[in-house]
Design a protein around this motif. Structure first.
Motif, PDB file in Angstrom:
ATOM      1  N   ASP A  88       1.138  -0.987  -0.230  1.00 18.40           N
ATOM      2  CA  ASP A  88      -0.443  -0.329   0.270  1.00 18.40           C
ATOM      3  C   ASP A  88       0.790   0.735  -0.135  1.00 18.40           C
ATOM      4  O   ASP A  88       2.162   0.823   0.324  1.00 18.40           O
ATOM      5  CB  ASP A  88      -0.578  -0.034   0.825  1.00 18.40           C
ATOM      6  CG  ASP A  88      -1.528  -1.079   1.590  1.00 18.40           C
ATOM      7  OD1 ASP A  88      -2.971  -1.102   0.330  1.00 18.40           O
ATOM      8  OD2 ASP A  88      -1.871  -1.673   1.758  1.00 18.40           O
ATOM      9  N   LEU A 137      -0.079  -0.583  -4.523  1.00 17.35           N
ATOM     10  CA  LEU A 137      -1.527  -0.869  -4.301  1.00 17.35           C
ATOM     11  C   LEU A 137      -2.728  -0.118  -4.721  1.00 17.35           C
ATOM     12  O   LEU A 137      -3.832   0.345  -3.223  1.00 17.35           O
ATOM     13  CB  LEU A 137      -1.976  -2.218  -2.905  1.00 17.35           C
ATOM     14  CG  LEU A 137      -1.437  -3.129  -2.970  1.00 17.35           C
ATOM     15  CD1 LEU A 137      -1.784  -3.791  -1.947  1.00 17.35           C
ATOM     16  CD2 LEU A 137      -1.655  -4.002  -4.110  1.00 17.35           C
ATOM     17  N   ARG A 151     -12.680   6.027   4.854  1.00 19.05           N
ATOM     18  CA  ARG A 151     -12.038   6.450   3.511  1.00 19.05           C
ATOM     19  C   ARG A 151     -11.831   7.036   2.622  1.00 19.05           C
ATOM     20  O   ARG A 151     -11.019   7.485   1.746  1.00 19.05           O
ATOM     21  CB  ARG A 151     -11.512   4.733   2.625  1.00 19.05           C
ATOM     22  CG  ARG A 151     -11.505   3.662   3.516  1.00 19.05           C
ATOM     23  CD  ARG A 151     -11.150   2.369   2.419  1.00 19.05           C
ATOM     24  NE  ARG A 151      -9.277   2.170   1.922  1.00 19.05           N
ATOM     25  CZ  ARG A 151      -8.824   1.306   2.243  1.00 19.05           C
ATOM     26  NH1 ARG A 151      -9.772   0.121   1.825  1.00 19.05           N
ATOM     27  NH2 ARG A 151      -7.674   1.138   1.785  1.00 19.05           N
ATOM     28  N   TYR A 231     -14.783  -5.551  -1.722  1.00 19.85           N
ATOM     29  CA  TYR A 231     -15.521  -6.169  -0.772  1.00 19.85           C
ATOM     30  C   TYR A 231     -16.937  -6.523  -0.649  1.00 19.85           C
ATOM     31  O   TYR A 231     -17.263  -7.306  -1.041  1.00 19.85           O
ATOM     32  CB  TYR A 231     -15.394  -6.183   0.752  1.00 19.85           C
ATOM     33  CG  TYR A 231     -13.833  -6.055   0.503  1.00 19.85           C
ATOM     34  CD1 TYR A 231     -12.963  -6.866   1.677  1.00 19.85           C
ATOM     35  CD2 TYR A 231     -13.291  -4.817   1.553  1.00 19.85           C
ATOM     36  CE1 TYR A 231     -11.583  -7.421   1.693  1.00 19.85           C
ATOM     37  CE2 TYR A 231     -11.966  -4.950   2.236  1.00 19.85           C
ATOM     38  CZ  TYR A 231     -11.266  -5.970   2.733  1.00 19.85           C
ATOM     39  OH  TYR A 231     -10.070  -6.542   3.024  1.00 19.85           O
ATOM     40  N   ASP A 263      -9.520  -7.707  -2.941  1.00 18.87           N
ATOM     41  CA  ASP A 263      -8.849  -6.786  -2.101  1.00 18.87           C
ATOM     42  C   ASP A 263      -9.105  -8.233  -1.461  1.00 18.87           C
ATOM     43  O   ASP A 263      -8.550  -9.075  -1.400  1.00 18.87           O
ATOM     44  CB  ASP A 263     -10.185  -6.230  -1.430  1.00 18.87           C
ATOM     45  CG  ASP A 263     -10.003  -4.823  -0.545  1.00 18.87           C
ATOM     46  OD1 ASP A 263      -8.732  -5.265   0.172  1.00 18.87           O
ATOM     47  OD2 ASP A 263     -10.323  -4.315  -0.486  1.00 18.87           O
ATOM     48  N   TRP A 264      -8.162  -7.749  -0.140  1.00 19.95           N
ATOM     49  CA  TRP A 264      -7.640  -8.729   0.859  1.00 19.95           C
ATOM     50  C   TRP A 264      -8.859  -9.991   1.346  1.00 19.95           C
ATOM     51  O   TRP A 264      -9.595  -9.004   2.606  1.00 19.95           O
ATOM     52  CB  TRP A 264      -6.338  -8.219   2.214  1.00 19.95           C
ATOM     53  CG  TRP A 264      -5.156  -8.026   1.541  1.00 19.95           C
ATOM     54  CD1 TRP A 264      -4.172  -8.858   2.286  1.00 19.95           C
ATOM     55  CD2 TRP A 264      -4.835  -7.598   0.118  1.00 19.95           C
ATOM     56  NE1 TRP A 264      -2.853  -8.170   1.473  1.00 19.95           N
ATOM     57  CE2 TRP A 264      -3.255  -7.975   0.705  1.00 19.95           C
ATOM     58  CE3 TRP A 264      -5.317  -7.004  -0.785  1.00 19.95           C
ATOM     59  CZ2 TRP A 264      -2.745  -7.629  -0.561  1.00 19.95           C
ATOM     60  CZ3 TRP A 264      -4.315  -7.073  -1.905  1.00 19.95           C
ATOM     61  CH2 TRP A 264      -2.944  -7.100  -2.443  1.00 19.95           C
ATOM     62  N   SER A 389      -4.939   0.584   5.905  1.00 21.80           N
ATOM     63  CA  SER A 389      -4.066  -0.091   4.954  1.00 21.80           C
ATOM     64  C   SER A 389      -2.944   0.886   4.731  1.00 21.80           C
ATOM     65  O   SER A 389      -2.114   0.768   4.064  1.00 21.80           O
ATOM     66  CB  SER A 389      -4.661  -0.859   4.451  1.00 21.80           C
ATOM     67  OG  SER A 389      -5.177  -0.569   3.276  1.00 21.80           O
ATOM     68  N   GLU A 449     -10.184   2.824   7.501  1.00 20.28           N
ATOM     69  CA  GLU A 449     -10.564   2.244   6.466  1.00 20.28           C
ATOM     70  C   GLU A 449     -11.663   1.236   7.585  1.00 20.28           C
ATOM     71  O   GLU A 449     -10.799   1.316   8.447  1.00 20.28           O
ATOM     72  CB  GLU A 449      -8.956   1.647   6.319  1.00 20.28           C
ATOM     73  CG  GLU A 449      -9.966  -0.209   5.304  1.00 20.28           C
ATOM     74  CD  GLU A 449      -8.485  -0.831   4.772  1.00 20.28           C
ATOM     75  OE1 GLU A 449      -7.432  -0.412   4.827  1.00 20.28           O
ATOM     76  OE2 GLU A 449      -8.555  -1.700   5.240  1.00 20.28           O
TER      77      GLU A 449
HETATM   78  C1  BGC Z   1      -8.069  -2.923   2.011  1.00 21.44           C
HETATM   79  C2  BGC Z   1      -7.132  -2.238   0.574  1.00 21.44           C
HETATM   80  C3  BGC Z   1      -5.538  -2.989   0.693  1.00 21.44           C
HETATM   81  C4  BGC Z   1      -5.527  -3.980   1.161  1.00 21.44           C
HETATM   82  C5  BGC Z   1      -3.073  -4.977   1.352  1.00 21.44           C
HETATM   83  C6  BGC Z   1      -7.675  -4.004   2.534  1.00 21.44           C
HETATM   84  O1  BGC Z   1      -7.704  -3.984   3.723  1.00 21.44           O
HETATM   85  O2  BGC Z   1      -8.838  -2.348   1.740  1.00 21.44           O
HETATM   86  O3  BGC Z   1      -6.838  -1.245   0.183  1.00 21.44           O
HETATM   87  O4  BGC Z   1      -4.875  -2.849  -0.372  1.00 21.44           O
HETATM   88  O5  BGC Z   1      -6.100  -4.388   2.854  1.00 21.44           O
HETATM   89  O6  BGC Z   1      -3.249  -4.217   2.151  1.00 21.44           O
END
Ligand code: BGC
Length: 721
Positions: A88, A137, A151, A231, A263-264, A389, A449
């Motif tokens: 990120d 990212l 965000r 998500y 996304d993660w 993040s 976030e």
């Molecule tokens: C976030 C992404 C971020 C990813 C990796 C997620 O929680 O929504 O924006 O790139 O984590 O850190």
């Protein structure tokens, strides 16, 4: 002793030759790394990617469809493929240790400066190379529909045209350094509450006109090489398995050739994701794994060619960037540099937005203002970004307190307190100061976030401003926030008010320079600043009705059934986002989109536009509209000339005006600049839902030019046939 001596000598020789090797490697790396920008796809790259693919078993191919160790693509020794690193993103490269934190997201948008976007992109790209990062990212480009979205500070603005204009050079900047940019979060991720379970229910016209153009520009003009799925669900289907978003729009309509990652932990069904466009599940193979995909290939539920296509996208992109043939770490780039700090300072200077300046209190004269009080929770330490993040650990961040004190040098009399002092002697310091700066707002804990923020300031801050204003009539409010807040308790009690967004690590220096007249304030609001949360056009549509909740049955990681309670958020505000609503309804927010004060004044004049044009003349050059902007004041300053288009004779309802052009101008006192903006077909078009395409209704269009969405002193009509 002699023996030890010989051993030491040998060791020394060995380390010297190792040192020479490292230097040689570094020198040759520098040479190789200099060719940084990605190569276009070519028959040679295609042949290499196909040759690599041919060496892989089905199991190995499936292995490549997911990440490893949270931030890496998977290595594949069978084809000598190393793993590639991700990081990120939105304000600074956060992979490890300290970094340079820039004025990212909302702050960048407030600069309205595409060249600044390019510079920040280049700097982030270099910072990434200096940290061995292959994929950045970011950028995040979701529309700021509501001020509550935790965000917004990472994203850009409420307007698709402004976002699109900034995202293209930003991406070009990152990718020019040999780093893949990842535009995110695709799509309709406009809130942070309940983010895995929100179903954004939106009509296609609204999606195409408001929520997709910044992604579209990122792909079709910025040639971004990675996209990150969000998500949430969109019209009933999670983004990571959404055929409309991923296959129809992204890969087919826009021709995206790069890597589509999740996304993660935003993947919910391996087979559905694999079949609906997801190339890479991050950060680990919870769903796109052999256990789920091998039987699916055997049963015909997933075609092996679909898996091949995902693998080819990864390989092709990595080959184009030369990741397999050159080291990503570039010793030519500094981990920390004065050049980066300069870019960070420029970002902060260009974005900070002056919203109130009664009786021209600002700029302050440093020779006259000697006793200064700086109070409030955001005064010290520096608040460079929001939370989550994107949170970056900035090198030497300059706080508002230290920035103001530094500007005054050794003669400064600066009193600091995080709140209103209780000690009567200290209270005197506030009462008798020549000026009181109250630094309020949010921080990574309160604006982040993963959750939304409040529209009201955090507890106690309204009262702090009121107390300071009661004690001293020269009280200036400095707000750190990703967008608007409730100012109703104190705005009319203070003579001046500035919005800083999250200005990055040089924010304190920039604030001081602007307050004390070393730099003209030039930021312009990238969002409408609402009077109250309830007056925001999305307010009544922002949450789902719990009565409408449904249950989504899925199979979780270990074949366990997993149910999600889905909250259906109906975007009933449709196209009426931000200023589109305010200008159409004839009502007014507290401060309009595009607004920001300066220490000088500007005049707009001499608008020239063709009174008659045909659709055929629009392509390929567009319709030229020109006008003059003059700095009519006594100091140098920057203005953003904004062009809005209205379509009063349209067959369908359209927003009263939409931003379709702008230009930022630095003007000396008395200087006039002639500006020409070109309007392409999209500037006049709307998405025709039944026809599934962009169309122009012939008839009258009105061009308006001015310095905000509500102040457009110039207008002209074009009859478009
Ligand atoms: C976030 C992404 C971020 C990813 C990796 C997620 O929680 O929504 O924006 O790139 O984590 O850190």
């Amino acid at each position: 002793m002699r023996y030890r001596g010989r051993v030491m000598e040998k060791q020394l020789k060995r380390s010297l030759s190792a040192f020479v090797l490292v230097i040689l490697a570094a020198v040759s790396c520098t040479g190789i790394a200099a060719a940084q920008a990605p190569a276009p796809d070519s028959p040679d790259i295609e042949a290499q990617a196909h040759a690599m693919l041919a060496k892989l078993t089905l199991e190995q191919k499936i292995e490549l469809l997911s990440g490893i160790d949270n931030m890496f693509t998977r290595p594949m020794p069978a084809i000598d493929l190393p793993r590639f690193k991700m990081s990120d993103a939105s304000v600074g490269v956060r992979t490890w240790g300290p970094t340079t934190a820039y004025a990212g997201g909302a702050a960048l948008a407030a600069s309205w400066d595409p060249e600044l976007a390019r510079k920040i992109g280049e700097s982030l790209g270099r910072d990434a190379r200096a940290r061995n990062v292959n994929f950045l990212l970011g950028p995040g480009v979701n529309i700021a529909r509501s001020p509550l979205n935790g965000r917004n500070f990472e994203y850009l603005s409420e307007d698709p045209f402004l976002n699109s204009t900034l995202v293209v050079p930003f991406i070009e900047g990152v990718q020019s350094q040999g780093v893949i940019a990842t535009v995110k979060h695709y799509a309709l991720n406009n809130s942070e509450f309940n983010r895995h379970n929100i179903d954004a229910e939106v009509d296609e016209r609204t999606i195409r006109e408001i929520y997709l153009p910044s992604f579209e520009a990122a792909v079709t003009e910025g040639h971004v090489d990675a996209v990150m799925d969000s998500y949430n669900l969109v019209n009933g289907v999670h983004s990571t398995q959404n055929d409309f978003l991923n296959l129809k729009v992204l890969k087919s309509d826009w021709g995206f050739q790069g890597v589509l990652m999740s996304d993660w932990d935003a993947t919910y069904d391996g087979v559905a994701a694999c079949n609906n466009g997801l190339d890479l599940e991050m950060p680990s193979p919870k769903f796109m794994n052999a256990k789920n995909l091998l039987p699916a290939v055997q049963s015909g539920a997933v075609k092996e060619s679909t898996i091949d296509e995902h693998v080819l996208r990864l390989l092709r992109t990595e080959l184009r960037y030369g990741f397999t043939t050159r080291p990503q770490f570039d010793p030519a780039d500094s981990t920390y540099s004065v050049a980066d700090r300069t870019v960070a300072l420029q970002g902060a200077l260009e974005s900070i937005t002056l919203l109130k300046n009664q009786d021209h209190l600002l700029p302050l004269d440093p020779a006259k203002v000697k006793n200064i009080a700086v109070i409030g929770p955001d005064a010290y330490p520096a608040v460079t970004g929001g939370g989550g993040s994107s949170e970056a650990h900035a090198f030497e961040p300059v706080s508002i307190l230290t920035g103001i004190a530094n500007l005054h040098g050794p003669d400064a009399h600066v009193f600091y307190s995080p709140g209103m002092p209780e000690d009567p002697a200290e209270k005197k310091a506030v009462e008798q100061a020549d000026v009181v700066f109250v630094a309020v707002g949010f921080n990574p804990k309160t604006e982040s976030e993963g959750r939304d923020r409040t529209f009201t300031l955090p507890p106690g801050q309204d009262a702090l401003i009121e107390a300071a204003a009661a004690a001293n009539s020269h009280t200036i409010v400095l707000l750190t926030a990703g967008g608007g807040v409730d100012t109703s308790r104190w705005l009319d009690k203070v003579p001046a008010f500035m919005l800083l967004y999250y200005p990055g690590q040089e924010g304190g220096t920039a604030v001081a320079q602007i307050l004390f007249g070393q730099h003209d304030p030039e930021g312009k609001l990238p969002v409408s600043f609402d009077r109250s949360w309830e007056s925001n056009p999305s307010a009544k549509w922002y949450y789902g009705d719990p009565k409408d909740n449904t249950t989504l049955h899925t199979t979780g990681e270990n074949d366990q059934p997993k149910d999600y309670t889905i909250e259906h958020v109906k975007y009933g505000d449709k196209l009426m986002v931000g200023y589109r609503y305010w200008t159409t309804s004839g009502k007014h927010p507290l401060f309009p989109f595009g607004f920001g004060l300066s220490y000088t004044t500007f005049r707009f004049s001499n608008l020239q536009a063709p009174s008659l044009a045909t659709k055929g003349t629009i392509d390929p050059k567009g319709i030229a509209v020109s006008f003059d902007v003059t700095n009519t004041g006594t100091v140098a300053g920057a203005e953003v000339a904004q062009l809005y288009v209205s379509d009063p004779s349209a067959q369908v309802d359209r927003p009263e005006r939409e931003l379709k052009g702008f230009e930022k101008l630095q003007l000396a006192p008395g200087e006039t600049r002639h500006v020409t903006l070109s309007l392409d077909a999209r500037a006049f078009s709307y998405w025709d839902e039944p026809a599934h395409k962009w169309i122009i209704d012939p008839g009258k269009f009105v061009i308006r030019v001015g310095d905000s969405s509500e102040h457009t002193p110039l207008d002209a009509a074009i009859d478009l046939r």
